[in-house]
Design an enzyme around this catalytic site. Structure first.
Site, PDB file in Angstrom:
ATOM      1  CB  THR A 180     -44.672 -37.174 -21.212  1.00 21.25           C
ATOM      2  OG1 THR A 180     -44.433 -36.489 -22.443  1.00 21.25           O
ATOM      3  CG2 THR A 180     -43.710 -38.335 -21.051  1.00 21.25           C
ATOM      4  CG  ASP A 181     -47.939 -34.426 -24.934  1.00 14.95           C
ATOM      5  OD1 ASP A 181     -46.775 -34.204 -24.549  1.00 14.95           O
ATOM      6  OD2 ASP A 181     -48.274 -34.444 -26.136  1.00 14.95           O
TER       7      ASP A 181
ATOM      8  CE1 TYR B 118     -41.844 -37.232 -30.917  1.00 15.09           C
ATOM      9  CE2 TYR B 118     -43.165 -39.193 -30.548  1.00 15.09           C
ATOM     10  CZ  TYR B 118     -42.755 -37.931 -30.152  1.00 15.09           C
ATOM     11  OH  TYR B 118     -43.249 -37.391 -29.013  1.00 15.09           O
TER      12      TYR B 118
ATOM     13  CE  LYS C 280     -44.160 -33.040 -21.724  1.00 15.17           C
ATOM     14  NZ  LYS C 280     -44.574 -33.774 -22.920  1.00 15.17           N
TER      15      LYS C 280
ATOM     16  CB  THR D 203     -42.878 -40.190 -26.783  1.00 11.59           C
ATOM     17  OG1 THR D 203     -43.651 -39.103 -27.259  1.00 11.59           O
ATOM     18  CG2 THR D 203     -41.491 -40.088 -27.363  1.00 11.59           C
TER      19      THR D 203
ATOM     20  CD  GLU E  30     -55.714  -9.919  -5.946  1.00  9.85           C
ATOM     21  OE1 GLU E  30     -55.898  -8.811  -6.479  1.00  9.85           O
ATOM     22  OE2 GLU E  30     -54.884 -10.748  -6.360  1.00  9.85           O
TER      23      GLU E  30
HETATM   24  N1  ASP Z   1     -47.247 -36.502 -27.595  1.00  5.31           N
HETATM   25  C1  ASP Z   1     -46.612 -37.550 -26.846  1.00  5.31           C
HETATM   26  C2  ASP Z   1     -47.654 -38.172 -25.951  1.00  5.31           C
HETATM   27  O1  ASP Z   1     -48.025 -37.578 -24.974  1.00  5.31           O
HETATM   28  C3  ASP Z   1     -45.467 -37.019 -26.077  1.00  5.31           C
HETATM   29  C4  ASP Z   1     -44.810 -37.972 -25.136  1.00  5.31           C
HETATM   30  O2  ASP Z   1     -45.218 -39.089 -24.887  1.00  5.31           O
HETATM   31  O3  ASP Z   1     -43.764 -37.565 -24.570  1.00  5.31           O
HETATM   32  O4  ASP Z   1     -48.104 -39.247 -26.236  1.00  5.31           O
END
Ligand code: ASP
Length: 352
Positions: free
Chosen positions: A115-116, A49, A188, A36, A309
């Protein structure tokens, strides 16, 4: 005449000072992979986007003053949303970082990434980069075209962290929203908020604000230069699957994974890495066929310990300690590159 001489002296000193300041700036390479932070939308307020649409040069242009922190060079490794990050790209990235950091011409590396799956790549690099020099990952939650995009300041802060000698020897770091996280501990936690990364068990390594860093604690785990994992000649990683446990889960998911050729299975278990009786039986069948089964947890925080467990000693399972399922999968994939006994693999989960 006297006045003119003094002027020349002042000018010369200023020039020399400026020159030595320029010399003192560290050399940082930014490796761009997409995400992103490199995303673009048709307008500043729409939520839809495309990830990985903007190049590293365009990203740098959006960060005035970044050139004062370091001498920066950019390289495009890939341009994908991190949902499409692959072991191929991760191997390419780790090899390139090792190449760059082995020369005295590079003082640190920044990686722009979605971020994913950032926590997976961060943890993979934490285990496979062979250097104490700073390696800093950064992304953003809003695309570059958004009103109040978070990418430019995140990138500025990431370069400031990579340029900081105090970032050395801490393993791979992730800089987002003014926080500095260790690769082992972060995860995350929000699908959309800019405050998405947290390190629930260990806390942040430090904070950063407009390029000023404050350091708090050092992760105890082995990483980078002390890591035993060597991917310099690795082209492919063994298959490791994650199976999600829930109420009344079907055990044949585990059998299907074994039949598909998985060498390892990570169970994203309920609670303390648990699953229903029929799935425990299926996992035990998998172990008998030589598949390594790791019990992790779908719960956001807490550790998974042995023999709580589930009788790991009897059934031959591994407990993931503090690693969540996605990072357990990374560690297990690397561990399976060479023959290791079940107890050796358990020890890796306690060490890395
Ligand atoms: N889908 C995006 C990615 O991981 C989301 C992000 O970057 O926040 O590339």
């Amino acid at each position: 005449m006297k006045h003119a001489c003094r002027m020349i002296l002042v000018l010369t000193t200023a020039t020399v000072c400026q020159y030595s300041l320029a010399q003192a700036k560290p050399n940082i390479v930014i490796l761009a992979t997409g995400g992103t932070i490199a995303g673009a939308a048709a307008s500043g307020t729409q939520s839809a986007y495309t990830s990985g649409a903007v190049t590293i040069d365009a990203m740098l242009k959006a960060v005035p003053g970044i050139e004062k922190l370091a001498n920066i060079k950019g390289e495009q490794i890939s341009n994908v949303g991190s949902q499409d990050m692959s072991f191929d790209i991760m191997l390419k990235l780790a090899k390139r970082i090792n190449e760059l950091l082995s020369t005295s011409a590079v003082d640190g590396v920044v990686i722009t990434h979605g971020t994913d799956t950032m926590e997976e790549t961060a943890y993979f690099l934490n285990l496979t980069v062979k250097s104490d020099k700073p390696v800093v990952m950064v992304g953003s939650m809003r695309p570059s075209t958004a009103v109040s995009a978070d990418g430019p300041l995140n990138l500025y802060n990431a370069v400031a962290v990579a340029a900081d000698p105090q970032a050395r020897g801490r393993g791979v770091l992730v800089v987002m929203n003014d926080q500095i996280h260790a690769a082992h501990s972060l995860t995350k936690t929000s699908t959309t908020s800019i405050q998405t990364f947290m390190s629930p068990l260990r806390g942040v390594v430090g904070v950063t604000a407009y390029g000023k860093n404050d350091w708090y604690n050092n992760p105890p785990w082995k990483h980078t230069s002390q890591s035993e994992f060597d991917i310099s000649n690795v082209m492919k990683l063994p298959r490791v699957d994650i199976v999600f446990a829930d109420v009344d889960m079907e055990p044949d998911l585990i059998d299907a994974s074994v039949n598909a050729g998985a060498k390892g299975i990570v169970v994203a278990g309920v609670g303390n890495g648990n699953m229903n009786k029929v799935s425990v039986d299926a996992a035990a069948r998998a172990v008998k066929k030589g598949v390594i089964v790791v019990r992790s947890s779908r719960v956001a925080t807490g550790m998974v310990d042995r023999n709580v467990e589930v009788n790991d000693d009897e059934l031959g399972f591994i407990a993931s300690d503090e690693l969540n399922p996605q990072k357990s999968r990374i560690l297990l994939s690397l561990a399976l590159l060479k023959p290791e006994s079940s107890s050796q693999i358990q020890q890796l989960f306690r060490t890395y």
